[in-house]
Design a protein around this motif. Structure first.
Motif, PDB file in Angstrom:
ATOM      1  N   ALA A  86       0.830  -1.206   0.000  1.00  0.00           N
ATOM      2  CA  ALA A  86       0.000   0.000   0.000  1.00  0.00           C
ATOM      3  C   ALA A  86       0.867   1.259   0.000  1.00  0.00           C
ATOM      4  N   GLU A  87       0.360   2.297  -0.655  1.00  0.00           N
ATOM      5  CA  GLU A  87       0.977   3.610  -0.586  1.00  0.00           C
ATOM      6  C   GLU A  87       0.455   4.311   0.661  1.00  0.00           C
ATOM      7  N   ILE A  88       1.343   4.901   1.443  1.00  0.00           N
ATOM      8  CA  ILE A  88       0.963   5.564   2.687  1.00  0.00           C
ATOM      9  C   ILE A  88       0.828   7.061   2.404  1.00  0.00           C
ATOM     10  N   VAL A  89      -0.347   7.611   2.762  1.00  0.00           N
ATOM     11  CA  VAL A  89      -0.682   8.994   2.412  1.00  0.00           C
ATOM     12  C   VAL A  89      -0.938   9.784   3.692  1.00  0.00           C
ATOM     13  N   GLY A  90      -0.416  11.006   3.742  1.00  0.00           N
ATOM     14  CA  GLY A  90      -0.646  11.851   4.908  1.00  0.00           C
ATOM     15  C   GLY A  90      -0.465  13.319   4.575  1.00  0.00           C
ATOM     16  N   HIS A  91      -0.824  14.157   5.512  1.00  0.00           N
ATOM     17  CA  HIS A  91      -0.628  15.611   5.427  1.00  0.00           C
ATOM     18  C   HIS A  91       0.858  15.906   5.220  1.00  0.00           C
ATOM     19  N   ALA A  92       1.146  17.007   4.540  1.00  0.00           N
ATOM     20  CA  ALA A  92       2.540  17.375   4.275  1.00  0.00           C
ATOM     21  C   ALA A  92       3.340  17.590   5.554  1.00  0.00           C
ATOM     22  N   ALA A  93       2.669  17.943   6.643  1.00  0.00           N
ATOM     23  CA  ALA A  93       3.369  18.163   7.915  1.00  0.00           C
ATOM     24  C   ALA A  93       3.498  16.892   8.748  1.00  0.00           C
ATOM     25  N   LEU A  94       2.928  15.787   8.275  1.00  0.00           N
ATOM     26  CA  LEU A  94       2.934  14.563   9.073  1.00  0.00           C
ATOM     27  C   LEU A  94       4.319  13.959   9.261  1.00  0.00           C
ATOM     28  N   PRO A  95       5.182  13.882   8.243  1.00  0.00           N
ATOM     29  CA  PRO A  95       6.486  13.253   8.471  1.00  0.00           C
ATOM     30  C   PRO A  95       7.275  13.878   9.614  1.00  0.00           C
ATOM     31  N   ALA A  96       7.360  15.199   9.642  1.00  0.00           N
ATOM     32  CA  ALA A  96       8.118  15.864  10.706  1.00  0.00           C
ATOM     33  C   ALA A  96       7.488  15.614  12.066  1.00  0.00           C
ATOM     34  N   ALA A  97       6.154  15.647  12.120  1.00  0.00           N
ATOM     35  CA  ALA A  97       5.461  15.420  13.389  1.00  0.00           C
ATOM     36  C   ALA A  97       5.707  14.008  13.907  1.00  0.00           C
ATOM     37  N   LEU A  98       5.668  13.026  13.032  1.00  0.00           N
ATOM     38  CA  LEU A  98       5.890  11.640  13.446  1.00  0.00           C
ATOM     39  C   LEU A  98       7.339  11.403  13.854  1.00  0.00           C
ATOM     40  N   GLU A  99       8.275  11.919  13.078  1.00  0.00           N
ATOM     41  CA  GLU A  99       9.686  11.708  13.413  1.00  0.00           C
ATOM     42  C   GLU A  99      10.023  12.310  14.771  1.00  0.00           C
ATOM     43  N   TYR A 100       9.470  13.467  15.050  1.00  0.00           N
ATOM     44  CA  TYR A 100       9.763  14.148  16.316  1.00  0.00           C
ATOM     45  C   TYR A 100       9.242  13.345  17.508  1.00  0.00           C
ATOM     46  N   ARG A 101       8.111  12.662  17.339  1.00  0.00           N
ATOM     47  CA  ARG A 101       7.450  11.981  18.457  1.00  0.00           C
ATOM     48  C   ARG A 101       7.651  10.471  18.476  1.00  0.00           C
ATOM     49  N   ALA A 102       8.321   9.920  17.483  1.00  0.00           N
ATOM     50  CA  ALA A 102       8.391   8.468  17.323  1.00  0.00           C
ATOM     51  C   ALA A 102       8.915   7.758  18.576  1.00  0.00           C
TER      52      ALA A 102
ATOM     53  N   VAL B 103       5.948   4.298  10.657  1.00  0.00           N
ATOM     54  CA  VAL B 103       6.085   4.338   9.197  1.00  0.00           C
ATOM     55  C   VAL B 103       5.681   5.721   8.706  1.00  0.00           C
ATOM     56  N   LEU B 104       6.521   6.312   7.895  1.00  0.00           N
ATOM     57  CA  LEU B 104       6.254   7.649   7.371  1.00  0.00           C
ATOM     58  C   LEU B 104       5.501   7.564   6.040  1.00  0.00           C
ATOM     59  N   PRO B 105       4.755   8.614   5.684  1.00  0.00           N
ATOM     60  CA  PRO B 105       3.997   8.582   4.430  1.00  0.00           C
ATOM     61  C   PRO B 105       4.887   8.613   3.193  1.00  0.00           C
ATOM     62  N   ASP B 106       4.426   7.930   2.151  1.00  0.00           N
ATOM     63  CA  ASP B 106       5.093   7.987   0.848  1.00  0.00           C
ATOM     64  C   ASP B 106       4.597   9.184   0.039  1.00  0.00           C
ATOM     65  N   ARG B 107       3.371   9.560   0.275  1.00  0.00           N
ATOM     66  CA  ARG B 107       2.700  10.608  -0.507  1.00  0.00           C
ATOM     67  C   ARG B 107       2.154  11.648   0.455  1.00  0.00           C
ATOM     68  N   GLN B 108       2.483  12.901   0.196  1.00  0.00           N
ATOM     69  CA  GLN B 108       2.103  13.973   1.109  1.00  0.00           C
ATOM     70  C   GLN B 108       1.110  14.918   0.435  1.00  0.00           C
ATOM     71  N   VAL B 109       0.121  15.343   1.207  1.00  0.00           N
ATOM     72  CA  VAL B 109      -0.921  16.232   0.705  1.00  0.00           C
ATOM     73  C   VAL B 109      -0.731  17.606   1.330  1.00  0.00           C
ATOM     74  N   ALA B 110      -0.435  18.591   0.503  1.00  0.00           N
ATOM     75  CA  ALA B 110      -0.237  19.957   0.983  1.00  0.00           C
ATOM     76  C   ALA B 110      -1.515  20.777   0.902  1.00  0.00           C
ATOM     77  N   ASP B 111      -2.414  20.382   0.005  1.00  0.00           N
ATOM     78  CA  ASP B 111      -3.669  21.118  -0.161  1.00  0.00           C
ATOM     79  C   ASP B 111      -4.812  20.125  -0.372  1.00  0.00           C
ATOM     80  N   ARG B 112      -4.998  19.672  -1.598  1.00  0.00           N
ATOM     81  CA  ARG B 112      -6.043  18.706  -1.922  1.00  0.00           C
ATOM     82  C   ARG B 112      -5.474  17.619  -2.830  1.00  0.00           C
ATOM     83  N   ASP B 113      -6.127  16.475  -2.793  1.00  0.00           N
ATOM     84  CA  ASP B 113      -5.696  15.352  -3.624  1.00  0.00           C
ATOM     85  C   ASP B 113      -6.904  14.448  -3.851  1.00  0.00           C
ATOM     86  N   ILE B 114      -6.810  13.571  -4.827  1.00  0.00           N
ATOM     87  CA  ILE B 114      -7.867  12.615  -5.134  1.00  0.00           C
ATOM     88  C   ILE B 114      -7.253  11.230  -5.261  1.00  0.00           C
ATOM     89  N   ILE B 115      -7.895  10.262  -4.655  1.00  0.00           N
ATOM     90  CA  ILE B 115      -7.506   8.855  -4.807  1.00  0.00           C
ATOM     91  C   ILE B 115      -8.648   8.128  -5.501  1.00  0.00           C
TER      92      ILE B 115
END
Length: 323
Positions: free
Chosen positions: A128-144, A166-178
């Motif tokens: 699976a591709e992991i999708v999250g907010h553009a700010a999620l990687p930094a937030a997760l790394e800081y708290r891991a 696990v960090l997201p592969d795909r980051q959403v900064a505004d809007r996206d469609i799956i």
């Protein structure tokens, strides 16, 4: 070890070294099919949810407090939040396999909190591709590190064995469609509210809205972003208006008003009481118990109220003293 290994991956590896009872062959050999399937409720054709216990993690036997979603299209499946542990992720995977053999193409993480994101490794390994907010990687790394250490302290080894960040592969900064095939999911990166990395999901086909923890029901809301930003978000109903709302915690709602009214009342009281304490010149140490006491009139509306109200009062004071 690869030079590009992320901080979160290093944290996971080092955590397992410190907790050898949670590492070893049993992680890789544990079979998904040997675990029970997580109970899912069908809300609409192709829309299934797991409803977590609406209490704080410290009051739960296994941390399974968050609501999780499964959306099935004609070609593939999306998971919305993966749970608190690898084990819960495995049980969610098993539940999906009882519904369909379609590939699980996406895991959409609504925000950083551990009850929503720590089952992701199971689906990552399945492709699976992991999708999250553009700010999620930094937030997760800081708290891991904190998330994994707390998990090991709160729950028995059989509940948390093999859990990773696990960090997201795909980051959403505004809007996206799956596109899942005959079914589109609209993703929106929200402004700072519950956290600074909230992501919402709307299924066009059934008009089902997954809010993540932007909406709490039953469980006392936790301010981990911006109180003012959260109230602004609640005041602007989504467009198009959803037919049903799946909150991050608590029961599914059939109207926007029912979904957000109790939480809006709580956060408004929190804001007004905090502003009053600041206007009275109270330092934070004195203001927090005063603010928390003022919220007692609605305490019986919410689970896990006492400690969360005090935490929220602290967060509100830190934000509002600079208005």
């Amino acid at each position: 070890m690869a030079e590009c290994e992320s901080q979160a991956e290093r944290v996971s590896r080092n955590w397992l070294k410190r907790h050898p009872d949670l590492a070893g062959d049993q992680i890789s050999c544990q079979s998904v099919t040997s675990l029970p399937a997580l109970p899912l409720r069908e809300l609409a054709p192709g829309i299934h949810v797991y409803l977590g216990e609406p209490v704080q993690m410290e009051e739960s036997a296994n941390g399974r407090i968050a609501n999780l979603g499964v959306v099935i299209g004609e070609k593939s499946v999306a998971v919305i939040d993966s749970g608190v542990s690898r084990r819960q992720g495995q049980e969610l995977f098993a539940a999906i396999r009882e519904l369909t053999d379609l590939p699980i193409s996406h895991v959409i993480l609504t925000h950083m909190h551990p009850d929503h994101v720590l089952g992701t490794s199971v689906f990552k390994e399945a492709g699976a591709e992991i999708v999250g907010h553009a700010a999620l990687p930094a937030a997760l790394e800081y708290r891991a590190q904190t998330y994994l250490d707390n998990l090991a302290e709160l729950y028995p080894p059989q509940e948390v064995i093999g859990t990773e960040v696990v960090l997201p592969d795909r980051q959403v900064a505004d809007r996206d469609i799956i596109d899942l095939g005959g079914r589109e999911l609209l993703l929106k990166a929200e402004g700072t509210a519950h956290t600074d990395n909230d992501l919402t999901v709307f299924d066009r086909k059934t008009e089902t809205f997954f809010s993540g923890d932007l909406i709490f029901r039953d469980l006392t809301p936790v301010v981990d972003g911006s109180l003012n930003g959260w109230l602004e978000w609640l005041d602007a109903a989504p467009a198009p208006m959803p037919r049903r709302i799946v909150p991050g915690h608590g029961e599914v709602a059939e109207s926007w008003k029912n979904a957000v009214m109790p939480q809006t009342e709580f956060l408004t009281m929190l804001r007004d009481s905090t502003r009053a304490a600041i206007a009275d010149g109270l330092p934070m140490s004195d203001a927090v118990p005063v603010i928390a006491k003022s919220l007692q009139v609605i305490a019986n509306t919410w689970n896990s109220f006492e400690e969360t109200a005090a935490r929220d009062a602290t967060a509100a004071y830190k934000e509002l003293e600079w208005e």
